[in-house]
Design an enzyme around this catalytic site. Sequence first.
Site, PDB file in Angstrom:
ATOM      1  CB  ALA A 174      -0.922   0.003   1.214  1.00 58.30           C
ATOM      2  CB  CYS A 212      -6.762   1.022  -0.411  1.00 53.05           C
ATOM      3  SG  CYS A 212      -5.222   0.935   0.517  1.00 53.05           S
TER       4      CYS A 212
END
Length: 217
Positions: free
Chosen positions: A145, A176
């Site tokens: 990420a 996310c």
Amino acid sequence: MPSLPVPQWIVSPGLTDYAAALADMESRAAAIHADEAGERIWLLEHPPLYTAGTSADPAELLDPRFPVYDAGRGGRYTYHGPGQRVGYVQLDLTRRGRDVRAYVHALEGWVIDALALLGVKARRAEGRIGIWTDDVRGREAKIGAIGVRVKRWVTLHGFSLNVAPDLTHFTGIVPCGIAEYPVTSLAALGKATGFSEVDAALARTLPAFLDKLRPSD
């Protein structure tokens, strides 16, 4: 233009408290801006927790089984925990181009290049920030990420890379904001890789990452 000093490289052993890390990042960012401290790459590991970015949707916090922190970075919810390498990258973009998009692109490229050294073919995905690869079933899956904040042209936060975390911990959130793709890790891909190997790969690919950030005149 003369080359810039290499950022300080710090690896913290054990688990680092998230609130303490946030406070440390803020303090360091202020010192970098004031030219009282140099740039820094800080590699660490957190206890299990969820963080909410500035675009986080509360509906995507499915099961708050771990502490939840407002991170102040861009993006939505993500998970940090044991077995995940977190990299907090604090650079002075007044000296490296003042281009946030170029910085994020270069940061993604750094993690992708490091994974290549570890035998994993990773990539960017159009319209989906982060680091992607194919899992053992051939599905596109997220292995890393990216979440950044830029304050007075100094970068905060950075990346996380799944080395060998408990992947079930990600089920407490929509990672996310992307529900349709699974999460994977080096361990899940059959790579018996520890933090020392990951850190060495990051160190080897650091110069290329920094070279992509054009120093300002």
